[in-house]
Design a protein around this motif. Structure first.
Motif, mmCIF file in Angstrom:
data_model
loop_
_atom_site.group_PDB
_atom_site.id
_atom_site.type_symbol
_atom_site.label_atom_id
_atom_site.label_comp_id
_atom_site.label_asym_id
_atom_site.label_seq_id
_atom_site.Cartn_x
_atom_site.Cartn_y
_atom_site.Cartn_z
ATOM 1 N N GLY A 123 0.914 -1.296 -0.045
ATOM 2 C CA GLY A 123 0.119 -0.125 -0.012
ATOM 3 C C GLY A 123 0.964 1.231 0.101
ATOM 4 N N LEU A 124 0.173 2.343 -0.468
ATOM 5 C CA LEU A 124 0.927 3.709 -0.440
ATOM 6 C C LEU A 124 1.549 4.340 0.765
ATOM 7 C CD1 LEU A 124 -1.251 5.470 -3.106
ATOM 8 C CD2 LEU A 124 0.745 3.848 -3.564
ATOM 9 N N ALA A 125 0.566 4.015 1.801
ATOM 10 C CA ALA A 125 1.005 4.498 3.198
ATOM 11 C C ALA A 125 2.344 3.684 3.613
ATOM 12 C CB ALA A 125 0.064 4.374 4.243
ATOM 13 N N HIS A 126 2.634 2.425 3.346
ATOM 14 C CA HIS A 126 3.659 1.652 3.677
ATOM 15 C C HIS A 126 4.882 2.049 2.819
ATOM 16 C CE1 HIS A 126 6.016 -2.089 2.943
ATOM 17 N NE2 HIS A 126 6.047 -2.076 4.079
ATOM 18 N N ALA A 127 4.471 2.392 1.331
ATOM 19 C CA ALA A 127 5.486 2.874 0.608
ATOM 20 C C ALA A 127 6.328 4.391 1.249
ATOM 21 C CB ALA A 127 5.172 3.155 -0.803
ATOM 22 N N LEU A 128 5.226 4.980 1.699
ATOM 23 C CA LEU A 128 5.730 6.479 2.117
ATOM 24 C C LEU A 128 6.454 6.028 3.527
ATOM 25 C CD1 LEU A 128 3.107 9.208 2.013
ATOM 26 C CD2 LEU A 128 5.605 9.052 0.666
ATOM 27 N N GLU A 129 6.082 5.142 4.099
ATOM 28 C CA GLU A 129 6.872 4.557 5.557
ATOM 29 C C GLU A 129 8.288 4.245 5.282
ATOM 30 O OE1 GLU A 129 8.009 3.511 9.395
ATOM 31 O OE2 GLU A 129 6.544 5.365 8.513
ATOM 32 N N GLN A 130 8.500 3.549 3.985
ATOM 33 C CA GLN A 130 9.800 3.082 3.544
ATOM 34 C C GLN A 130 10.554 4.380 3.068
ATOM 35 O OE1 GLN A 130 9.879 -0.102 4.278
ATOM 36 N NE2 GLN A 130 7.983 0.382 4.636
ATOM 37 N N ALA A 131 9.866 5.397 2.626
ATOM 38 C CA ALA A 131 10.726 6.536 2.027
ATOM 39 C C ALA A 131 11.080 7.684 3.264
ATOM 40 C CB ALA A 131 9.765 7.297 1.212
ATOM 41 N N ARG A 132 10.505 7.399 4.407
ATOM 42 C CA ARG A 132 10.398 8.532 5.361
ATOM 43 C C ARG A 132 12.000 8.811 5.670
ATOM 44 N NH1 ARG A 132 8.075 8.309 11.577
ATOM 45 N NH2 ARG A 132 8.597 6.184 11.083
ATOM 46 N N PRO A 133 12.825 7.967 5.877
ATOM 47 C CA PRO A 133 14.149 8.204 6.168
ATOM 48 C C PRO A 133 15.079 9.024 5.160
ATOM 49 C CG PRO A 133 13.845 5.929 6.719
ATOM 50 C CD PRO A 133 12.696 6.431 6.147
ATOM 51 N N ALA A 134 14.530 8.934 3.886
ATOM 52 C CA ALA A 134 15.263 9.485 2.930
ATOM 53 C C ALA A 134 14.690 11.084 2.435
ATOM 54 C CB ALA A 134 14.890 8.692 1.483
ATOM 55 N N THR B 183 -0.417 3.648 10.972
ATOM 56 C CA THR B 183 -1.650 3.213 10.180
ATOM 57 C C THR B 183 -1.809 1.450 10.288
ATOM 58 O OG1 THR B 183 -1.428 5.052 8.656
ATOM 59 C CG2 THR B 183 -2.650 3.022 7.743
ATOM 60 N N LEU B 184 -2.973 0.967 10.290
ATOM 61 C CA LEU B 184 -3.209 -0.200 10.664
ATOM 62 C C LEU B 184 -3.616 -0.749 9.227
ATOM 63 C CD1 LEU B 184 -5.268 -0.601 13.722
ATOM 64 C CD2 LEU B 184 -3.103 -0.842 13.324
ATOM 65 N N PRO B 185 -3.517 -2.031 8.834
ATOM 66 C CA PRO B 185 -3.831 -2.657 7.487
ATOM 67 C C PRO B 185 -5.256 -2.544 7.502
ATOM 68 C CG PRO B 185 -2.942 -4.523 8.934
ATOM 69 C CD PRO B 185 -2.709 -3.318 9.551
ATOM 70 N N SER B 186 -5.725 -2.143 5.915
ATOM 71 C CA SER B 186 -7.318 -2.401 5.588
ATOM 72 C C SER B 186 -7.392 -3.860 5.467
ATOM 73 C CB SER B 186 -7.359 -1.485 4.263
ATOM 74 O OG SER B 186 -6.575 -2.046 3.334
ATOM 75 N N GLU B 187 -8.734 -3.936 5.138
ATOM 76 C CA GLU B 187 -9.448 -5.175 4.894
ATOM 77 C C GLU B 187 -8.705 -5.736 3.688
ATOM 78 O OE1 GLU B 187 -13.633 -4.449 4.179
ATOM 79 O OE2 GLU B 187 -14.247 -3.927 6.332
ATOM 80 N N ARG B 188 -8.185 -5.234 2.810
ATOM 81 C CA ARG B 188 -7.534 -5.832 1.959
ATOM 82 C C ARG B 188 -6.212 -6.093 1.972
ATOM 83 N NH1 ARG B 188 -6.750 -1.787 -3.184
ATOM 84 N NH2 ARG B 188 -5.931 0.068 -2.116
ATOM 85 N N GLY B 189 -5.693 -5.746 3.263
ATOM 86 C CA GLY B 189 -4.013 -6.184 3.838
ATOM 87 C C GLY B 189 -3.263 -5.179 3.490
ATOM 88 N N GLU B 190 -3.724 -3.754 3.028
ATOM 89 C CA GLU B 190 -2.828 -2.907 2.650
ATOM 90 C C GLU B 190 -2.797 -1.511 3.906
ATOM 91 O OE1 GLU B 190 -2.962 -1.780 -1.436
ATOM 92 O OE2 GLU B 190 -2.518 -3.624 -2.311
ATOM 93 N N TYR B 191 -1.878 -0.976 3.567
ATOM 94 C CA TYR B 191 -1.663 0.269 4.543
ATOM 95 C C TYR B 191 -1.865 1.354 3.606
ATOM 96 C CZ TYR B 191 0.512 -2.769 7.895
ATOM 97 O OH TYR B 191 0.866 -3.973 8.516
ATOM 98 N N GLU B 192 -3.209 2.009 3.751
ATOM 99 C CA GLU B 192 -3.760 2.990 2.842
ATOM 100 C C GLU B 192 -3.316 4.314 3.195
ATOM 101 O OE1 GLU B 192 -5.203 1.505 0.556
ATOM 102 O OE2 GLU B 192 -6.478 -0.226 1.090
ATOM 103 N N LEU B 193 -2.798 5.146 2.145
ATOM 104 C CA LEU B 193 -2.550 6.574 2.448
ATOM 105 C C LEU B 193 -3.835 7.324 2.873
ATOM 106 C CD1 LEU B 193 -0.434 8.543 2.333
ATOM 107 C CD2 LEU B 193 -0.832 9.057 0.007
ATOM 108 N N PRO B 194 -5.012 7.159 2.364
ATOM 109 C CA PRO B 194 -6.330 7.780 3.018
ATOM 110 C C PRO B 194 -6.154 7.652 4.478
ATOM 111 C CG PRO B 194 -7.055 6.933 0.917
ATOM 112 C CD PRO B 194 -5.484 6.414 1.233
ATOM 113 N N ASP B 195 -5.968 6.371 4.894
ATOM 114 C CA ASP B 195 -6.068 5.870 6.396
ATOM 115 C C ASP B 195 -4.971 7.034 7.323
ATOM 116 O OD1 ASP B 195 -8.259 4.374 5.842
ATOM 117 O OD2 ASP B 195 -6.884 2.719 6.158
ATOM 118 N N ALA B 196 -3.759 7.044 6.790
ATOM 119 C CA ALA B 196 -2.833 7.725 7.232
ATOM 120 C C ALA B 196 -3.087 9.326 7.280
ATOM 121 C CB ALA B 196 -1.366 7.730 6.618
#
Length: 235
Positions: free
Chosen positions: A83-94, A185-198
Motif C-alpha cells: 500500500g501507499l502508506a507503507h511505501a511512504l513509510e519506507q521513504a520516510r528516512p530519505a 496506520t493499520l492494514p485495511s480489509e484488503r491487507g494494505e496500509y492505505e494513504l487515506p487512512d494515514a
C-alpha cells in the motif's frame, strides 16, 4: 524540496507491457512514465527526487542512475508492496522537510504548483489535489470530504457509499507529520496500509489538511488503453 515518486507496483493490468519492464518504464508519447513524473515534479520546484521502487526496480535504477536533469535521485525499496502508506513509510528516512508525492503512473498537466503554494500559505500538514467526479468513479479511489472553506474533514479509500464525489488525484504535499501517521496506520480489509487512512489519522490528531481542486488534468495510466488516451491529450 524533495519529490517522492511511488513506482514499486507490478502493473499487472498493463500486461503484456509490464512482462519485461516495470510500469514506470512503459513509454507514453515516446518517454517512460517516470520521465513524465520527474519533469512534472521539477516544474513545481522539486530539486531532489526520491523514487520508491519494487517490481524490477533495478531496471529503473539502471535507466536513470543517480541524477535526472541536475536533480539527485535517491532510491528506496518497497519489496513487500503493502500500500501507499507503507511505501511512504519506507521513504520516510530519505526525505527532509516539506515534500511532494506523485504516483508514478500519473501524467499531469495541471495546477500542481497551486497545491504547493496553498500548503505553504496555510501552514497545513497535508494538501491534496482533488477532482469532482461521477459517483460511480468515486467508489474506486480515495474520497475526500471538505468544509465550506475547503479544508479537508475526512478521507476514505474506495467506499461503497461515497460521502462525496471529490477524489484524490495522485498528487500530495506533506510535512514530516505524515511519516508518523503512516507508521501508525493499520492494514485495511484488503491487507494494505492505505494513504487515506494515514491522512485521516492526521485529521484525528488535529492537523490541518487542505484540498486544492484540479485545474487541468491528471491521467492515471492503469491499462494499455490509457496510453492512447494520454497521448491524445498531449497531442
Amino acid at each position: 524540496m524533495d519529490g517522492v515518486v511511488l513506482a514499486a507496483g507490478e502493473g499487472t493490468r498493463m500486461r503484456p507491457l509490464t512482462a519485461d519492464r516495470p510500469k514506470g518504464l512503459v513509454e507514453v508519447a515516446g518517454q517512460p512514465l517516470l520521465t513524465h513524473c520527474f519533469d512534472t515534479l521539477l516544474s513545481v520546484g522539486v530539486d531532489r527526487l526520491v523514487v520508491v521502487v519494487g517490481y524490477r526496480g533495478d531496471d529503473i535504477v539502471s535507466r536513470y542512475g543517480d541524477q535526472y536533469r541536475d536533480a539527485p535521485i535517491a532510491y528506496v525499496r518497497q519489496d513487500d508492496r503493502l500500500g501507499l502508506a507503507h511505501a511512504l513509510e519506507q521513504a520516510r528516512p530519505a526525505v527532509d522537510g516539506t515534500f511532494v508525492v506523485l504516483n508514478g503512473d500519473n501524467v499531469c498537466r495541471a495546477n500542481l504548483a497551486a497545491a504547493v503554494e496553498r500548503h505553504r500559505e496555510t501552514d497545513a500538514s497535508a494538501t491534496l489535489l482533488v477532482e469532482d467526479v461521477p459517483r460511480a468513479e468515486a467508489r474506486s479511489t480515495g474520497v475526500v470530504t471538505t468544509d465550506d472553506e475547503g479544508r479537508v474533514t475526512g478521507l476514505v479509500e474506495k467506499p461503497s457509499d461515497p460521502p462525496s464525489t471529490l477524489v484524490t488525484r495522485g498528487f500530495f504535499v506533506f510535512d514530516p507529520a505524515i511519516g508518523h501517521a503512516c507508521a501508525l496506520t493499520l492494514p485495511s480489509e484488503r491487507g494494505e496500509y492505505e494513504l487515506p487512512d494515514a491522512v485521516d489519522l492526521l485529521l484525528s490528531a488535529g492537523h490541518r489538511v487542505e484540498a486544492v481542486e484540479l485545474d487541468g488534468w491528471c491521467h492515471n495510466v492503469n491499462e494499455p488503453d490509457d496510453i492512447d488516451a494520454v497521448e491524445n491529450r498531449l497531442a
